[in-house]
Motif scaffolding. Structure first.
Motif, PDB file in Angstrom:
ATOM      1  N   ARG A  54      -4.186   6.609   0.761  1.00  0.00           N
ATOM      2  CA  ARG A  54      -3.056   5.965   1.578  1.00  0.00           C
ATOM      3  C   ARG A  54      -3.687   4.369   1.292  1.00  0.00           C
ATOM      4  NH1 ARG A  54      -3.576   2.935   5.884  1.00  0.00           N
ATOM      5  NH2 ARG A  54      -5.692   3.798   6.548  1.00  0.00           N
ATOM      6  N   ILE A  55      -4.987   4.175   1.374  1.00  0.00           N
ATOM      7  CA  ILE A  55      -5.363   2.890   1.458  1.00  0.00           C
ATOM      8  C   ILE A  55      -5.111   2.082   0.098  1.00  0.00           C
ATOM      9  CG2 ILE A  55      -7.418   1.275   1.245  1.00  0.00           C
ATOM     10  CD1 ILE A  55      -8.747   3.278   3.388  1.00  0.00           C
ATOM     11  N   ILE A  56      -5.286   2.811  -0.979  1.00  0.00           N
ATOM     12  CA  ILE A  56      -5.283   2.459  -2.452  1.00  0.00           C
ATOM     13  C   ILE A  56      -3.609   2.287  -2.734  1.00  0.00           C
ATOM     14  CG2 ILE A  56      -5.209   3.216  -4.821  1.00  0.00           C
ATOM     15  CD1 ILE A  56      -7.781   4.288  -4.297  1.00  0.00           C
ATOM     16  N   ARG A  57      -2.871   3.044  -2.222  1.00  0.00           N
ATOM     17  CA  ARG A  57      -1.390   2.748  -2.516  1.00  0.00           C
ATOM     18  C   ARG A  57      -0.812   1.739  -1.876  1.00  0.00           C
ATOM     19  NH1 ARG A  57      -0.333   7.770  -1.011  1.00  0.00           N
ATOM     20  NH2 ARG A  57       0.085   7.512   1.238  1.00  0.00           N
ATOM     21  N   ALA A  58      -1.343   1.309  -0.586  1.00  0.00           N
ATOM     22  CA  ALA A  58      -1.025   0.251   0.006  1.00  0.00           C
ATOM     23  C   ALA A  58      -1.346  -1.293  -0.561  1.00  0.00           C
ATOM     24  CB  ALA A  58      -1.554   0.213   1.610  1.00  0.00           C
ATOM     25  N   TRP A  59      -2.837  -1.051  -1.121  1.00  0.00           N
ATOM     26  CA  TRP A  59      -3.069  -2.164  -1.815  1.00  0.00           C
ATOM     27  C   TRP A  59      -2.294  -2.328  -3.083  1.00  0.00           C
ATOM     28  CZ3 TRP A  59      -4.722  -2.180  -6.972  1.00  0.00           C
ATOM     29  CH2 TRP A  59      -5.255  -3.602  -7.291  1.00  0.00           C
ATOM     30  N   ALA A  60      -1.924  -1.324  -3.756  1.00  0.00           N
ATOM     31  CA  ALA A  60      -1.256  -1.350  -5.069  1.00  0.00           C
ATOM     32  C   ALA A  60       0.043  -1.914  -4.819  1.00  0.00           C
ATOM     33  CB  ALA A  60      -1.298  -0.149  -5.666  1.00  0.00           C
ATOM     34  N   ASN A  61       0.805  -1.763  -3.791  1.00  0.00           N
ATOM     35  CA  ASN A  61       2.111  -2.076  -3.335  1.00  0.00           C
ATOM     36  C   ASN A  61       2.170  -3.285  -2.623  1.00  0.00           C
ATOM     37  OD1 ASN A  61       3.536   0.331  -4.697  1.00  0.00           O
ATOM     38  ND2 ASN A  61       2.927   1.387  -2.734  1.00  0.00           N
ATOM     39  N   ASP A 109       0.696  11.374  -8.096  1.00  0.00           N
ATOM     40  CA  ASP A 109       1.431  10.272  -7.414  1.00  0.00           C
ATOM     41  C   ASP A 109       0.341   8.941  -7.535  1.00  0.00           C
ATOM     42  OD1 ASP A 109       3.236  11.783  -6.092  1.00  0.00           O
ATOM     43  OD2 ASP A 109       2.007  11.945  -4.043  1.00  0.00           O
ATOM     44  N   ALA A 110      -0.810   9.022  -7.969  1.00  0.00           N
ATOM     45  CA  ALA A 110      -1.616   7.793  -8.094  1.00  0.00           C
ATOM     46  C   ALA A 110      -1.095   7.299  -9.546  1.00  0.00           C
ATOM     47  CB  ALA A 110      -3.171   8.061  -8.089  1.00  0.00           C
ATOM     48  N   ALA A 111      -0.982   8.061 -10.399  1.00  0.00           N
ATOM     49  CA  ALA A 111      -0.642   7.704 -11.808  1.00  0.00           C
ATOM     50  C   ALA A 111       0.653   6.826 -11.855  1.00  0.00           C
ATOM     51  CB  ALA A 111      -0.460   9.050 -12.802  1.00  0.00           C
ATOM     52  N   LYS A 112       1.430   6.775 -10.810  1.00  0.00           N
ATOM     53  CA  LYS A 112       2.631   5.999 -10.681  1.00  0.00           C
ATOM     54  C   LYS A 112       2.446   4.556 -10.124  1.00  0.00           C
ATOM     55  CE  LYS A 112       5.228  10.404  -9.927  1.00  0.00           C
ATOM     56  NZ  LYS A 112       6.082  11.145  -8.962  1.00  0.00           N
ATOM     57  N   LEU A 113       1.266   4.398  -9.610  1.00  0.00           N
ATOM     58  CA  LEU A 113       0.750   3.179  -8.923  1.00  0.00           C
ATOM     59  C   LEU A 113       0.989   1.937 -10.218  1.00  0.00           C
ATOM     60  CD1 LEU A 113      -1.850   4.038  -6.604  1.00  0.00           C
ATOM     61  CD2 LEU A 113       0.385   3.867  -6.005  1.00  0.00           C
ATOM     62  N   PRO A 114       1.565   0.881  -9.662  1.00  0.00           N
ATOM     63  CA  PRO A 114       1.586  -0.443 -10.716  1.00  0.00           C
ATOM     64  C   PRO A 114       0.074  -0.837 -10.985  1.00  0.00           C
ATOM     65  CG  PRO A 114       2.235  -1.264  -8.504  1.00  0.00           C
ATOM     66  CD  PRO A 114       1.916   0.446  -8.306  1.00  0.00           C
ATOM     67  N   GLN A 115      -0.634  -0.658 -10.313  1.00  0.00           N
ATOM     68  CA  GLN A 115      -2.196  -1.117 -10.857  1.00  0.00           C
ATOM     69  C   GLN A 115      -3.234  -0.209  -9.859  1.00  0.00           C
ATOM     70  OE1 GLN A 115      -2.431  -5.309  -9.225  1.00  0.00           O
ATOM     71  NE2 GLN A 115      -0.936  -4.832  -7.714  1.00  0.00           N
ATOM     72  N   ARG A 116      -4.452  -0.406 -10.750  1.00  0.00           N
ATOM     73  CA  ARG A 116      -5.416   0.417  -9.984  1.00  0.00           C
ATOM     74  C   ARG A 116      -6.599  -0.573  -9.544  1.00  0.00           C
ATOM     75  NH1 ARG A 116      -6.055   5.764 -11.915  1.00  0.00           N
ATOM     76  NH2 ARG A 116      -8.114   5.488 -11.434  1.00  0.00           N
ATOM     77  N   PRO A 117      -7.032  -0.387  -8.301  1.00  0.00           N
ATOM     78  CA  PRO A 117      -8.075  -1.280  -7.730  1.00  0.00           C
ATOM     79  C   PRO A 117      -9.484  -0.966  -8.095  1.00  0.00           C
ATOM     80  CG  PRO A 117      -7.413   0.506  -5.897  1.00  0.00           C
ATOM     81  CD  PRO A 117      -6.708   0.654  -7.261  1.00  0.00           C
ATOM     82  N   ARG A 118     -10.318  -1.829  -8.223  1.00  0.00           N
ATOM     83  CA  ARG A 118     -11.792  -1.799  -8.185  1.00  0.00           C
ATOM     84  C   ARG A 118     -12.279  -1.234  -7.019  1.00  0.00           C
ATOM     85  NH1 ARG A 118     -14.426  -2.912 -12.637  1.00  0.00           N
ATOM     86  NH2 ARG A 118     -16.286  -3.926 -11.679  1.00  0.00           N
ATOM     87  N   VAL A 119     -13.009  -0.157  -6.783  1.00  0.00           N
ATOM     88  CA  VAL A 119     -13.497   0.121  -5.464  1.00  0.00           C
ATOM     89  C   VAL A 119     -14.921   0.196  -5.188  1.00  0.00           C
ATOM     90  CG1 VAL A 119     -13.281   2.046  -3.523  1.00  0.00           C
ATOM     91  CG2 VAL A 119     -11.449   1.369  -5.233  1.00  0.00           C
TER      92      VAL A 119
END
Length: 263
Positions: A254-261, A131-141
């Motif tokens: 969940r947190i990363i998905r919300a940020w990416a979207n 699922d993460a591979a489909k996100l439009p961008q990756r955050p630095r954490v």
């Protein structure tokens, strides 16, 4: 058959043995145990992380004690001197957690069940990664394990951040097994690495995002500017057991998905 009277000096063996249906073997647990909740109601609490009630443990007549890492070396040594067999695991990675589950299962004669359980956990991680591979961008954490001094995240946490779709900003620190080796001598390094998300899990005390945001110069960090400071409860991420591979990574995702979207 394996050991029948086990004292769990940390949380992860308790959660694992309950998951395998082998909870009747447990005669004592860590006072920090919260998973599963029933364990706190039906098992005596005989240890913390760096200390233990040795006489109370011996009164339980254990034939095996399970702990974690060099931090519990003194507890382990005293129990060994008093005639108790002790296993101190020292796993620090996601693969290490899965292997730990398999080994613990084998020790109690539940090797097949443990293997299936570990395989199920791996499939869950694979699904999150897909699922993460489909996100439009990756955050630095930036993951903060303690605030004073500031300690960055351990290896399994950095790996779970990556599985969930982010990139840990201190990957070199994550490879250090000891907390003292992950202390930030210069907190301004966080500013320079500019994380998009800050995750805090302050090892048993409540994360205070307002205090983090108020640190000198940290208003320049994208995560602070955008209000992306989030707590991950320590019981679901700071123990190297099933919790981190289920609820812990799911919360990070969940947190990363919300940020990416953009939400």
């Amino acid at each position: 058959m394996g050991p029948t009277r086990i004292v769990c000096l940390t949380e992860e063996p308790t959660e694992t043995l309950y998951a395998l249906g082998e909870q009747d073997r447990i005669v004592g647990i860590s006072g920090f145990t919260v998973r599963p909740s029933i364990a706190r109601r039906e098992k005596p609490k005989v240890s913390a992380f760096t200390s233990a009630k040795i006489e109370a443990i011996l009164a339980l007549q254990p034939d095996f004690a399970i702990g974690f890492s060099d931090i519990q070396a003194d507890i382990a040594a005293e129990l060994v001197r008093r005639g108790v067999e002790v296993w101190i695991s020292n796993h620090r990675s996601v693969d290490g957690i899965l292997d730990y589950i398999r080994r613990l299962g084998a020790l109690v004669g539940a090797g097949d069940r443990a293997a299936r359980y570990a395989d199920d956990l791996q499939r869950g991680l694979d699904a999150i990664a897909a699922d993460a591979a489909k996100l439009p961008q990756r955050p630095r954490v930036y993951f903060e394990e303690w605030d004073d001094p500031q300690i960055t995240g351990i290896r399994w946490v950095a790996e779970l951040v990556r599985i969930a779709g982010g990139d840990d900003v201190f990957p070199e620190r994550a490879m250090e097994s000891l907390a003292k080796q992950r202390i930030l001598e210069d907190p301004d390094e966080v500013i320079r690495r500019a994380p998009d998300i800050i995750l805090g899990s302050w090892c048993g005390k409540r994360f205070r995002p307002e205090r983090v945001a108020a640190r000198r110069g940290w208003d320049a960090i994208p995560a602070v500017r955008d209000g992306q400071l989030h707590e991950i409860k320590s019981p679901i991420i700071l123990q190297p057991g099933p919790a981190a591979l289920t609820d812990g990574v799911s919360e990070i995702a969940r947190i990363i998905r919300a940020w990416a979207n953009g939400r």
